[in-house]
Scaffold this motif. Structure first.
Motif, PDB file in Angstrom:
ATOM      1  N   LEU A  52     -35.134 -23.541 -24.395  1.00 31.67           N
ATOM      2  CA  LEU A  52     -34.516 -22.151 -24.487  1.00 31.67           C
ATOM      3  C   LEU A  52     -32.914 -22.236 -24.466  1.00 31.67           C
ATOM      4  O   LEU A  52     -32.289 -21.631 -25.292  1.00 31.67           O
ATOM      5  N   ALA A  53     -32.234 -23.298 -23.684  1.00 33.29           N
ATOM      6  CA  ALA A  53     -30.842 -23.235 -23.754  1.00 33.29           C
ATOM      7  C   ALA A  53     -30.302 -23.617 -25.197  1.00 33.29           C
ATOM      8  O   ALA A  53     -29.263 -23.000 -25.734  1.00 33.29           O
ATOM      9  N   ARG A  54     -31.123 -24.664 -25.687  1.00 29.00           N
ATOM     10  CA  ARG A  54     -30.842 -24.917 -27.475  1.00 29.00           C
ATOM     11  C   ARG A  54     -30.812 -23.695 -28.211  1.00 29.00           C
ATOM     12  O   ARG A  54     -29.963 -23.535 -29.074  1.00 29.00           O
ATOM     13  N   ALA A  55     -31.885 -23.003 -28.101  1.00 25.21           N
ATOM     14  CA  ALA A  55     -32.182 -21.757 -28.881  1.00 25.21           C
ATOM     15  C   ALA A  55     -31.240 -20.783 -28.809  1.00 25.21           C
ATOM     16  O   ALA A  55     -30.684 -20.119 -29.581  1.00 25.21           O
ATOM     17  N   CYS A  56     -30.889 -20.382 -27.528  1.00 23.28           N
ATOM     18  CA  CYS A  56     -29.712 -19.436 -27.303  1.00 23.28           C
ATOM     19  C   CYS A  56     -28.537 -19.842 -27.611  1.00 23.28           C
ATOM     20  O   CYS A  56     -27.744 -18.841 -28.219  1.00 23.28           O
ATOM     21  N   ASP A  57     -28.298 -21.057 -27.480  1.00 24.85           N
ATOM     22  CA  ASP A  57     -27.092 -21.607 -28.137  1.00 24.85           C
ATOM     23  C   ASP A  57     -26.575 -21.487 -29.367  1.00 24.85           C
ATOM     24  O   ASP A  57     -25.622 -21.050 -29.716  1.00 24.85           O
ATOM     25  N   ALA A  58     -27.638 -21.808 -30.117  1.00 31.30           N
ATOM     26  CA  ALA A  58     -27.497 -21.800 -31.596  1.00 31.30           C
ATOM     27  C   ALA A  58     -27.735 -20.098 -31.919  1.00 31.30           C
ATOM     28  O   ALA A  58     -26.875 -19.981 -33.001  1.00 31.30           O
ATOM     29  N   ALA A  59     -28.489 -19.495 -31.469  1.00 27.55           N
ATOM     30  CA  ALA A  59     -28.523 -18.005 -31.948  1.00 27.55           C
ATOM     31  C   ALA A  59     -27.138 -17.318 -31.598  1.00 27.55           C
ATOM     32  O   ALA A  59     -26.637 -16.359 -32.293  1.00 27.55           O
ATOM     33  N   LEU A  60     -26.479 -17.699 -30.353  1.00 22.35           N
ATOM     34  CA  LEU A  60     -25.215 -16.881 -30.037  1.00 22.35           C
ATOM     35  C   LEU A  60     -24.052 -17.809 -30.415  1.00 22.35           C
ATOM     36  O   LEU A  60     -23.137 -17.377 -29.814  1.00 22.35           O
ATOM     37  N   ARG A  61     -24.284 -18.769 -31.329  1.00 20.24           N
ATOM     38  CA  ARG A  61     -22.947 -19.555 -31.536  1.00 20.24           C
ATOM     39  C   ARG A  61     -22.141 -19.829 -30.333  1.00 20.24           C
ATOM     40  O   ARG A  61     -20.847 -19.631 -30.476  1.00 20.24           O
ATOM     41  N   ALA A  62     -22.616 -20.495 -29.241  1.00 19.91           N
ATOM     42  CA  ALA A  62     -22.000 -20.678 -28.033  1.00 19.91           C
ATOM     43  C   ALA A  62     -21.473 -21.969 -27.958  1.00 19.91           C
ATOM     44  O   ALA A  62     -20.759 -22.505 -27.143  1.00 19.91           O
ATOM     45  N   LYS A  63     -21.659 -22.808 -29.090  1.00 23.24           N
ATOM     46  CA  LYS A  63     -20.870 -24.318 -29.308  1.00 23.24           C
ATOM     47  C   LYS A  63     -21.190 -25.174 -28.161  1.00 23.24           C
ATOM     48  O   LYS A  63     -20.367 -25.810 -27.628  1.00 23.24           O
ATOM     49  N   GLY A  64     -22.321 -25.173 -27.593  1.00 22.29           N
ATOM     50  CA  GLY A  64     -22.848 -25.881 -26.272  1.00 22.29           C
ATOM     51  C   GLY A  64     -22.563 -25.505 -25.150  1.00 22.29           C
ATOM     52  O   GLY A  64     -22.972 -26.089 -24.039  1.00 22.29           O
ATOM     53  N   ALA A  65     -21.697 -24.311 -24.791  1.00 22.37           N
ATOM     54  CA  ALA A  65     -21.561 -23.973 -23.534  1.00 22.37           C
ATOM     55  C   ALA A  65     -22.885 -23.564 -22.860  1.00 22.37           C
ATOM     56  O   ALA A  65     -23.002 -23.684 -21.656  1.00 22.37           O
ATOM     57  N   LEU A  66     -23.799 -23.095 -23.341  1.00 19.01           N
ATOM     58  CA  LEU A  66     -25.245 -22.490 -22.841  1.00 19.01           C
ATOM     59  C   LEU A  66     -25.941 -24.140 -22.635  1.00 19.01           C
ATOM     60  O   LEU A  66     -26.693 -23.891 -21.523  1.00 19.01           O
ATOM     61  N   ILE A  67     -25.895 -24.939 -23.301  1.00 15.92           N
ATOM     62  CA  ILE A  67     -26.527 -26.077 -23.064  1.00 15.92           C
ATOM     63  C   ILE A  67     -26.022 -27.004 -21.965  1.00 15.92           C
ATOM     64  O   ILE A  67     -26.706 -27.505 -21.246  1.00 15.92           O
ATOM     65  N   VAL A  68     -24.483 -26.810 -21.922  1.00 15.29           N
ATOM     66  CA  VAL A  68     -24.060 -27.356 -20.650  1.00 15.29           C
ATOM     67  C   VAL A  68     -24.263 -26.616 -19.495  1.00 15.29           C
ATOM     68  O   VAL A  68     -24.833 -27.279 -18.235  1.00 15.29           O
ATOM     69  N   ALA A  69     -24.365 -25.436 -19.423  1.00 16.96           N
ATOM     70  CA  ALA A  69     -24.528 -24.771 -18.278  1.00 16.96           C
ATOM     71  C   ALA A  69     -26.052 -24.753 -17.863  1.00 16.96           C
ATOM     72  O   ALA A  69     -26.298 -24.786 -16.618  1.00 16.96           O
ATOM     73  N   ALA A  70     -27.012 -24.914 -18.462  1.00 13.02           N
ATOM     74  CA  ALA A  70     -28.216 -25.394 -18.268  1.00 13.02           C
ATOM     75  C   ALA A  70     -28.595 -26.529 -17.286  1.00 13.02           C
ATOM     76  O   ALA A  70     -29.599 -26.762 -16.870  1.00 13.02           O
ATOM     77  N   LYS A  71     -27.644 -27.518 -17.504  1.00 12.02           N
ATOM     78  CA  LYS A  71     -27.954 -28.678 -16.744  1.00 12.02           C
ATOM     79  C   LYS A  71     -27.438 -28.823 -15.425  1.00 12.02           C
ATOM     80  O   LYS A  71     -27.675 -29.565 -14.854  1.00 12.02           O
ATOM     81  N   GLY A  72     -26.616 -27.686 -14.938  1.00  9.29           N
ATOM     82  CA  GLY A  72     -26.148 -27.573 -13.737  1.00  9.29           C
ATOM     83  C   GLY A  72     -24.708 -27.904 -13.352  1.00  9.29           C
ATOM     84  O   GLY A  72     -24.173 -28.685 -14.140  1.00  9.29           O
ATOM     85  N   ALA A  73     -24.171 -27.425 -12.010  1.00  8.40           N
ATOM     86  CA  ALA A  73     -23.074 -27.698 -11.960  1.00  8.40           C
ATOM     87  C   ALA A  73     -22.427 -29.148 -11.918  1.00  8.40           C
ATOM     88  O   ALA A  73     -21.524 -29.435 -12.156  1.00  8.40           O
ATOM     89  N   ASP A  74     -23.483 -29.995 -11.204  1.00  8.52           N
ATOM     90  CA  ASP A  74     -22.959 -31.501 -11.045  1.00  8.52           C
ATOM     91  C   ASP A  74     -22.958 -32.265 -12.297  1.00  8.52           C
ATOM     92  O   ASP A  74     -22.022 -32.881 -12.569  1.00  8.52           O
ATOM     93  N   VAL A  75     -23.773 -31.815 -13.117  1.00 12.06           N
ATOM     94  CA  VAL A  75     -23.684 -32.523 -14.455  1.00 12.06           C
ATOM     95  C   VAL A  75     -22.576 -31.927 -15.293  1.00 12.06           C
ATOM     96  O   VAL A  75     -21.877 -32.772 -15.939  1.00 12.06           O
TER      97      VAL A  75
END
Length: 392
Positions: A52-75
């Motif tokens: 889901l994170a990858r699909a949303c990041d690609a669709a919204l052109r978020a440049k990885g921001a959503l992929i990183v956010a999905a991993k959690g604050a510690d990561v």
């Protein structure tokens, strides 16, 4: 309710969705996830999956921001500042080449590559050189075959990064020496992507120095060496850019080939990595080719898309270099449309960006100056713009 990481993802998802002016229904159509499921994730009632994170990041052109956010604050904290981890330096000094150490090292190298577009060039060069020295020290010690190969790969990417930054700084001799070292590391590691990037840098150097036939030749050599790695796409783009400057027409097929290859590749984990290609980066290259070909409507559309895709919801410019060149492209379009004042204003604005490849931007700016001089000979605004290039 979800944990802090889930809420971070939901908040970021809503932020980017609103920034693009999309409804949940728009996002559902673009990602093939149901509207209700997206709503639950956005509101923290369900956890985001990696898919889901990858699909949303690609669709919204978020440049990885959503992929990183999905991993959690510690990561997220680990990925943002791995190069400051004292434990990793300690391990490397102790010649620790365990899988965990190598994974954190690769995370560090990737993070440095993600900073290319925004970090101070001198600082980034120094950081890359310091890590290159540490990796080189490990390579001089006895390690297992697999660990040796992993270290070669890390050193190869660090050398590529250092070479790019050196060229941005105008250190052309140093950049070429570093590029050769990177390509040799890639060859020793049996890593076609690093080898391909070595050829890509040769094409880039030749392009910005006006040696367009050599740029085409280097791009083609790189395509032969890169195999199916993502750099193959960028090499096609560099070939198209050089051929456009040679006055060749009929480049639509070449662009279509590159886009089709990109569409067949998985969306990158970190689209902001300088050595990864994503759809937003392809738009940036297509913009250049269409600008040179005089396809003003397409060039303008791509330029506005690049600015939009590289601007965060809070207005932060995620890639100042791409945005600067996009403004220069819009200056071309304005000038060709008869608006000299707008063209000069956009041209000056494009050259004000902070972290940028001056060599590349000034190539485009000089092309703009030539265009304006040919259309508006004798105009004071054109003379002033040309003077600013000579003294800038």
């Amino acid at each position: 309710m979800g944990n802090t990481g889930d809420m971070t993802f939901g908040s970021r998802l809503r932020e980017y969705r609103n920034h693009r002016g999309w409804s949940l229904a728009d996002l559902a159509r673009a990602t093939n996830f149901s509207r209700s499921y997206l709503s639950n994730v956005e509101n923290g009632r369900k956890m985001p999956t990696e898919h889901l994170a990858r699909a949303c990041d690609a669709a919204l052109r978020a440049k990885g921001a959503l992929i990183v956010a999905a991993k959690g604050a510690d990561v997220l904290r680990l990925e943002q500042m791995p190069w400051q981890t004292a434990e990793l330096v300690h391990r490397m000094r102790a010649s620790d080449t365990t899988t965990d150490t190598l994974e954190v090292l690769h995370s560090t190298v990737q993070e440095l590559c993600c900073q290319y577009n925004r970090r101070d060039a001198l600082e980034l060069r120094q950081e890359a050189h310091e890590w290159l020295k540490r990796v080189s020290a490990l390579l001089s010690r006895p390690v297992g075959l697999k660990a040796h190969q992993e270290l070669l790969v890390a050193a190869g990417y660090l050398a590529l990064l250092a070479g790019c930054v050196e060229y941005d700084l105008g250190l052309m001799t140093a950049a070429e020496s570093t590029r050769i070292a990177a390509q040799q590391l890639g060859e020793e590691a049996g890593h076609p992507e690093i080898v391909g990037w070595g050829h890509e840098m040769t094409a880039w150097f030749a392009l910005t120095q006006g040696r367009f036939p050599q740029a085409v030749a280097a791009a083609r050599r790189g395509q032969a060496a890169a195999g199916t790695s993502s750099v193959h796409v960028q090499l096609i783009a560099q070939e198209a850019k050089a051929r456009a400057r040679l006055g060749e027409s009929g480049l639509a097929d070449l662009l279509a080939e590159g886009r089709a290859m990109l569409d067949g590749m998985p969306y990158p984990d970190r689209p902001d990595n300088h050595f990864k290609i994503d759809p937003a980066k392809w738009d940036y290259y297509a913009m250049d080719v269409h600008r040179m070909a005089g396809d003003d409507d397409l060039a303008g559309d791509y330029a506005r898309a690049v600015i939009r895709d590289n601007t965060a919801p809070d207005g932060t410019e995620l890639s100042p270099m791409r945005i600067a060149e996009s403004r220069l492209t819009l200056a071309f379009v304005a000038g060709r449309d008869g608006d000299l004042e707008q063209a000069v204003n956009l041209g000056r604005e494009g050259l004000k960006a902070g972290r940028q490849s001056r060599v590349h931007l000034y190539m485009v700016a000089h092309e703009l100056n030539h265009e304006l001089r040919s259309r508006y000979a004798g105009e004071a605004l054109v003379r002033d713009f040309g003077e600013s290039l000579r003294t800038g």
